[in-house]
Design a protein around this motif. Structure first.
Motif, mmCIF file in Angstrom:
data_model
loop_
_atom_site.group_PDB
_atom_site.id
_atom_site.type_symbol
_atom_site.label_atom_id
_atom_site.label_comp_id
_atom_site.label_asym_id
_atom_site.label_seq_id
_atom_site.Cartn_x
_atom_site.Cartn_y
_atom_site.Cartn_z
ATOM 1 N N LYS A 128 0.941 -1.330 0.056
ATOM 2 C CA LYS A 128 0.055 -0.099 -0.072
ATOM 3 C C LYS A 128 0.920 1.312 0.020
ATOM 4 O O LYS A 128 0.591 2.205 -0.608
ATOM 5 C CB LYS A 128 -0.865 0.035 1.283
ATOM 6 N N ALA A 132 1.429 3.617 -3.186
ATOM 7 C CA ALA A 132 0.879 5.283 -3.148
ATOM 8 C C ALA A 132 2.204 6.291 -3.491
ATOM 9 O O ALA A 132 2.010 7.235 -4.165
ATOM 10 C CB ALA A 132 0.625 5.464 -1.551
ATOM 11 N N ILE A 243 -5.886 5.402 1.762
ATOM 12 C CA ILE A 243 -5.774 5.915 0.541
ATOM 13 C C ILE A 243 -6.354 7.131 0.044
ATOM 14 O O ILE A 243 -6.432 8.002 -0.626
ATOM 15 C CB ILE A 243 -6.103 4.498 -0.473
ATOM 16 N N GLY A 294 -6.166 0.289 -6.137
ATOM 17 C CA GLY A 294 -6.465 0.804 -4.937
ATOM 18 C C GLY A 294 -7.243 -0.269 -3.932
ATOM 19 O O GLY A 294 -7.540 -1.116 -4.502
#
Length: 1383
Positions: A128, A132, A243, A294
């Motif tokens: 994650k 990002a 997110i 995502g």
């Protein structure tokens, strides 16, 4: 291990992965590392836990198996191991991420949940955060990885690996179109290529939402503590980085990922309501790629993306169908693929249209037209009897012209094709003209297919007529086959059926029967012809037999079968006649063959006439043979009769009797030849002579012979002579036995020797006469035995008056033992044998080698036996008396020697007694004691000589020991006089010879002769003004042999102090006094004193750790001279002294490495430190610490230099120069790294970067090098001129003032050599003149240049940024290059 082996880890950081290095377990224990040992027995299992090392060895033959297994608590260790592999960039065994994901998707025990959850959370958070980070850096393009064929297994399908860290890319990767087969992990995305971030693409296997769901499923399947909590709380724990809050700066505005997603959703909804645009849809899907990876907050984006893709696929399908239908209707292209009606229905039968597409109505019209055609085809196929083939063809043409493919048209086409194929097959059968060309099975197949046609055709009746003709033919053939028919009737029927076009199997079988009958008749005629001509009758008989057998198997009757049996009998008769002529057969066989020929009426043939002539000749020979056998004829008549029989080819009955009579006579003559002709060699019997019984048997056989011979009378005469000789031999044997019965004690022994000699002569005469007769007589062996016994008796009687040799007596006894036992009971022979045995025992006592074997009691017993013998030996008896007397005298001397004290006993007297006892004494206890004492003394002296080195030397032991004592005196003198000069004495030989010049060492001031030790310096003693002795040179040069300390290597051959001490203690245990023991005691005392002095020097040198080496050099030189002078070797002190010499040599060589004008390499320093570790140089030693400091400083500098040399110009040039200056100040040779830094300092191109392996091109005028990408070149031209040189040509044609202005500039661009430097180009004269006009740099630059080495002085000046000429280049290159340089 890293602390114990820092050098190895510096050279190879991943050393622990190589499994090539081991540490002593004691070192590990000293560092608080637990160490365990175990002995594995058969059937035992040894488990090694993670992060532990194991090693072992086999105690013998072994067969073991190792396996890796991973329980649940291993998963965290596996994760840390994967991170370690990534850190050291090692290729892993398997993908840890793949293992975790596959386990999470399968069934597992609830105890696995805590460990699995921990790893999943770590992997999820890592993915994650890095996804990002990539989004923030501009990587917005993404796509799914290709799905696996077997996702439930680990390691079956291999993933790509990162080119940087070599790890498997299972969950995600980064790729670029410029390198399609290259991938990197998310952490190394910057190292993929030089393209911008927006050119890169993120590849992922699972979205964050899928990974989140996987974690939640794992948490809910076990006893995990978080499973009992609220799922919302779990989601909060998972989302350490939300997110939804992810944002980045685009231009001057900060944008949020969720906001961008919502904007994209609104645009996509509007896009579905507008007319379809392929560009708009593609852009929307491309823009959606940055959201799909995502979490669950992007589910709406994924759903909208799915709708866009479905709408796009639907529109493309509608357009593709319409385009194909219209293209076929316009061009009528038969090869073009048509649209299937099923596909069209799928596009039309939807609940709602995904988007606005005008082509949809047009496709619907084409589909309605196709539905009408389908109905027409179904109605035509259901009304088959009323529809003609023309109607089917019209419908088929309509379906073919339609742009949409319908399945009903395929059924119509198959039906129409079947009918056409059947009609064509029937017409082909009707029109066929060739005989037997049509198979009955083909007609049956066509007939069976009539029911499937379902349509009326005229060819059906034509096929029925042909089938009826076939059935008629089959019935006639079966009638012929069932009955009996001859060959002529069959040939008429077959002639009638010639030309029939159908291949009827029954008709074909009849034709085969007719061919077999014709072939059989032909074979029979050929066999009869060969039989009449007598050609190969054996094969003719065989062939006729086969013909008769084959004739019985024919299906058709033939008339020639009865004639074949008669011809077979005639052929067999002819064959028997030929066989009778070829080989001998009895007379009755000839008669039988002639009788058979007359019955078959073939007797007048030539073969049987020849047989009759042979039979007549055989009967005539039989009559003559019977006449000769009945009369007494000679052997020549019999031989002539045998020769005559050889020309008759018939077995004659009397021939065997004739041959037997001749063979018997010849056999008798061969057996009689040894008796008749003794000179002819014959094969003897087992004993080599002929038997008298054989002679008598031959005389008896001669009466039965049928042939008259003269040898019969000669053999009878020989038999009479043999009988007469046997009578004479027996009379001689009787007299010999009477001689052997004489008794030696009475008076009958007078004149015995003469009688024996006369009888021996008589025996030899009889034997000589018997040898002339060719008969083996039984009495011959008895005559030989009697002669041998008499000869032995005569030889024994001759020993009474002389002293014989023992070998003669033993030889006589050996001969007597082999004589027969027939005469053993005779008185004369038994008395002489007993005397010879006593004589042998007496003579053995007098042998010198047997003195110590016999005791005195045995000698006295032999003397007593001489008194009771029947035969007397006076000379031997006197010798026994004298030997006993000498032994008693020797015993008296031994008793006198034993009465003296052990300290007063002389070794000389002991050796005298030993020599006298070896000749006069018999075996006794006193003799053994004397020999034992002598042996101990001799063994001690021998051991002492071996220690003193006298093996093979002519020196005596006292002289050798005195010489060793002298060497020890010289060694002690050297120790005592250290620091003081030995005046007028040579340090080597300790003598002052007046005829030789003494030289003095310039260091130790000791003197020596030139001939004793050649000095280091000149070869002429007159020219040696300043010399150095070899001892000082050896100590101060640092040279030392690989095997030891140079001068000490040969000292191990000298006497050992330990052995001398042991041999001295052994001398005290001897029973006699030895003069060498006192000298040996002095040697041991002096050697121990030398050992003490040498140990003191060695301990002092080993404890020395200071820089000054002169303090220990003098002590080592003195000790080395003393050790060289000493003639005794001590192992312990010499080993310690060798260690002192080795450490001193190591320090001297270390000092040379540090103070030498030639800088050493790092490898030399490391090698020297390794040698120091091998000889245990102490930690506080000055030279050791200095070398370690130099090595660490050099290693740090080399690592920095290597990094700077490949940094592509990242470090400033001034700092590179400082690094070069620092490298020149090092005490170690780093020429290779300095060369790399020099290359790094050379700058090229308008970007002013060092050479970095990129493609470059040189200007053909100014020799300046440029990168292809900097000047926007795709391929190298043949001649290249840079824009600056082009501008130079324009300036050269300008005014003189401009030229002067350029020449007065403070800085001119230097000429930079080629990056590869295969060979520098020559500068033009104009360039050299420009270089000479260059102004001097400022003072700061002068200071830097003055510190640089030769060759680097102009490097700073040559790499300064150019001014005007380069400025003109920039003006030209600003439109080409992406780089902007500052002046």
């Amino acid at each position: 291990m890293r602390n114990s082996l820092p050098d190895l880890f510096d050279a190879q950081p991943d050393l622990l992965f190589q499994l090539v290095t081991m540490l002593n377990p004691s070192v590990l224990q000293n560092s608080n590392v637990p160490v365990y040992s175990v002995l594995q027995e058969p059937g035992n299992f040894v488990i090694t836990f993670p992060r532990s090392y194991h090693g072992g060895f086999n105690c013998g033959l072994n067969c073991a198996e190792a396996v890796n297994f991973a329980p649940a608590d291993w998963l965290p260790h596996g994760g840390s191991g994967a991170d370690l592999y990534k850190l050291y960039r090692k290729s892993p065994v398997l993908s840890h991420e793949e293992l975790i994901c596959v386990v999470a998707k399968t069934e597992f025990d609830s105890k696995v949940t805590p460990y699995l959850m921990k790893e999943l959370l770590r992997i999820y958070n890592k993915e994650k955060s890095w996804r990002a980070r990539l989004w923030r850096n501009g990587i917005v393009r993404s796509s799914l990885m290709s799905p696996r064929e077997q996702p439930q297994y680990v390691g079956v399908e291999e993933d790509p690996t990162c080119i940087i860290c070599q790890q498997y890319l299972y969950l995600s990767a980064v790729a670029c179109r410029c390198r399609p087969s290259t991938f990197v992990c998310l952490e190394h995305w910057k190292h993929l290529c030089e393209c911008k971030a927006n050119k890169h693409r993120l590849l992922y296997r699972h979205s964050l939402a899928e990974l989140n769901n996987l974690i939640l499923n794992v948490a809910g399947r076990g006893d995990y503590t978080e499973a009992t909590q609220d799922k919302n709380l779990q989601k909060q724990q998972l989302y350490s980085l939300d997110i939804g809050t992810l944002s980045k700066k685009v231009g001057s505005v900060h944008v949020n990922l969720v906001q961008l997603a919502e904007e994209w959703l609104s645009r996509s909804c509007k896009l579905l309501q507008m007319p379809y645009s392929i560009v708009a849809f593609a852009n929307a899907l491309k823009e959606a790629e940055q959201f799909l990876w995502g979490g669950s907050e992007m589910d709406s984006v994924r759903e909208a993306t799915k709708n866009l893709i479905e709408a796009q696929n639907w529109v493309e399908g509608v357009k593709d169908c319409v385009d194909k239908v219209e293209l076929r209707l316009c061009h009528g292209n038969n090869d073009m693929d048509r649209v299937h009606m099923k596909h069209v229905r799928g596009l039309l039968n939807i609940d709602s249209v995904p988007c606005n597409e005008p082509e949809f109505l047009k496709l619907k019209e084409y589909a309605e037209e196709a539905e009408v055609l389908i109905q027409d085809i179904e109605s035509a196929l259901s009304m088959c009897p009323q529809v003609s083939i023309v109607d089917w063809e019209i419908l088929h043409s309509r379906a073919f012209a339609l742009g949409i493919f319908v399945e009903e048209s395929e059924k119509l086409s198959n039906k129409l094709s079947f009918v056409k194929i059947w009609v064509e097959g029937v017409r082909k059968c009707i029109m066929e003209k060739s005989p037997a060309a049509i198979e009955v099975d083909s007609l049956d197949k066509l007939k069976s297919e009539v029911s499937e046609l379902q349509i009326q055709l005229p060819e059906i009746e034509m096929l029925g007529d042909l089938m009826r003709r076939v059935e008629s033919c089959q019935s006639r053939c079966n009638k012929i086959l069932d009955g009996s028919v001859n060959l002529k009737q069959l040939e008429l029927f077959l002639q009638e059926m010639d030309g029939f076009t159908v291949n009827v199997p029954e008709l074909k079988l009849l034709r085969q029967y007719q061919k077999d009958a014709v072939l059989w008749i032909s074979r029979f005629q050929i066999a009869v012809q060969n039989s009449e001509q007598c050609n190969d009758l054996e094969n003719v008989v065989t062939e006729l037999t086969r013909i008769i057998k084959d004739g019985t198997l024919l299906k058709i009757q033939v008339d020639e079968l009865s004639h074949a049996e008669i011809e077979l009998k005639k052929a067999e008769c002819r064959l028997n006649g030929l066989e009778a002529l070829r080989r001998k057969v009895p007379l009755e066989t000839f008669k039988e063959v002639l009788g058979e020929a007359s019955r078959l009426q073939i007797g007048d043939e030539k073969l049987f006439i020849n047989i009759f002539e042979v039979l007549t000749a055989a009967l005539s020979w039989e009559e003559r043979a019977n006449h000769i056998l009945s009369s007494d004829a000679q052997i020549s008549d019999f031989e002539d009769l045998i020769r005559t029989s050889e020309g008759i080819s018939v077995f004659l009955p009397s021939l065997e009797n004739v041959k037997e009579a001749v063979s018997t006579a010849r056999s008798w003559l061969n057996e009689s030849k040894p008796f008749l002709y003794p000179c002819i060699p014959v094969t003897p019997d087992s004993d080599g002579l002929l038997k008298s019984e054989a002679l008598k048997e031959l005389v008896a056989q001669s009466e039965k012979l049928k042939i008259r011979l003269i040898e019969i009378s000669m053999l009878q005469k020989i038999l009479d002579n043999c009988i007469q000789w046997e009578v004479q031999a027996y009379s001689v044997l009787d007299y010999t036995e009477s001689l052997l019965k004489i008794n030696l004690e009475d008076g009958s022994a007078i004149g015995l020797t003469a009688k024996i000699e006369l009888q021996i002569h008589s025996l030899e005469s009889v034997l000589k006469m018997g040898s002339c007769l060719p008969i083996d007589f039984a009495v011959t062996q008895r005559l030989d035995d009697a002669s041998a016994v008499l000869r032995c008796c005569l030889k024994s009687l001759s020993f009474r008056d002389t002293t014989p040799v023992i070998e003669e007596v033993m030889m006589l006894l050996e001969v007597a033992s082999h004589l027969p036992t027939t005469y053993a009971s005779c008185e004369l022979w038994s008395s002489l044998v007993g005397g010879m045995s006593w004589l042998k025992n007496a003579l053995e006592i007098f042998l010198p080698c047997n003195r110590r074997k016999f005791k005195l009691s045995y000698v006295e017993e032999v003397f007593r036996q001489s008194q009771i013998l029947n035969v007397s030996f006076p000379a031997i008896v006197d010798q026994l008396k004298n030997a006993i007397k000498k032994h008693n005298l020797w015993l008296e001397q031994v008793q006198q020697y034993a009465s003296v004290k052990s300290g007063d006993r002389s070794s000389f007297l002991l050796f005298q007694i030993k020599e006298l006892g070896s000749t006069d004494a018999f075996n006794c206890l006193e003799l053994e004691m004397v020999f034992s004492d002598v042996e101990r003394v001799e063994q001690w002296r021998h051991n002492c000589e071996n220690i003193a080195g006298l093996v093979g030397n002519v020196k005596s032991l006292p002289d050798a020991l005195a010489e060793i004592s002298g060497t020890l005196d010289r060694s002690l003198h050297i120790y005592n006089c250290k620091g003081r000069k030995l005046e007028q004495l040579c340090i080597h030989c300790f003598c002052g010879s007046k005829d030789q010049k003494l030289l003095t060492c310039s260091i130790c001031n000791d003197c020596y002769h030139f001939r004793c030790i050649e000095p280091i310096g000149h070869g002429d003693p007159n020219n040696c003004l300043k010399c150095i002795c070899p001892y000082c040179n050896f100590i101060r040069s640092g040279n030392i042999a690989r095997s030891g300390g140079g001068y000490l290597t040969k000292r191990k051959q000298l006497p050992s102090l330990t052995k001398l001490t042991r041999i001295l203690s052994e001398a005290k245990l001897l029973c006699v006094w030895i003069k060498e023991r006192d000298i040996l005691l002095q040697i041991v005392e002096k050697a121990e004193l030398c050992r003490t002095r040498l140990t003191e020097v060695a301990d002092r040198v080993l404890a020395h750790v200071d820089k000054d080496l002169d303090i220990v050099a003098e002590k080592l030189s003195t000790a080395l001279k003393a050790v060289e002078a000493a003639g005794v070797y001590d192992h312990d002190s010499n080993c310690k002294f060798e260690m002192a010499l080795a450490r001193n040599s190591w320090r001297v060589r270390a000092q040379k490495l540090l103070e030498s004008s030639l800088k050493p390499t790092v490898q030399q320093i490391q090698r020297h430190l390794k040698e120091g570790s091998a000889i245990s140089i102490p930690v506080g030693d000055y030279f050791r610490e200095k070398l370690i400091e130099v090595k660490h400083r050099c290693v740090q500098w080399v690592d920095t230099a290597k990094k700077v040399s490949v940094d592509s110009g990242e470090l400033e040039l001034d700092k590179v120069y400082d690094l070069i200056i620092e490298g020149n100040d090092l005490l170690v040779d780093v020429e290779k790294e300095l060369k790399l830094l020099q290359d790094r300092s050379m700058l090229y191109c308008i970007c002013r970067k060092p050479y970095d392996q990129r493609a470059m091109i040189a200007c053909d005028k100014c020799d300046e090098w440029y990168h292809f990408d900097c000047i926007k070149l795709t391929s190298p031209p043949k001649v290249y001129t840079c824009p600056a040189c082009k501008l130079d040509n324009e300036y050269l044609s300008s005014s003189l003032s401009s030229s002067q202005e350029r020449s007065t500039n403070k800085c001119e661009e230097p000429q930079t050599p080629s990056p590869g430097r295969p060979g520098s180009r020559r500068r033009t004269k104009q360039t050299d003149s420009l270089c000479r006009k260059r102004d001097k740099p400022d003072s700061t630059e002068n200071n830097i240049i003055s510190r640089l080495p030769t060759g680097f002085g102009n490097l700073l000046w040559r790499n300064r940024k150019p001014f005007r000429r380069v400025a003109r280049k920039r003006e030209e290159f600003n439109i080409l290059s992406l780089y902007h340089l500052q002046q």
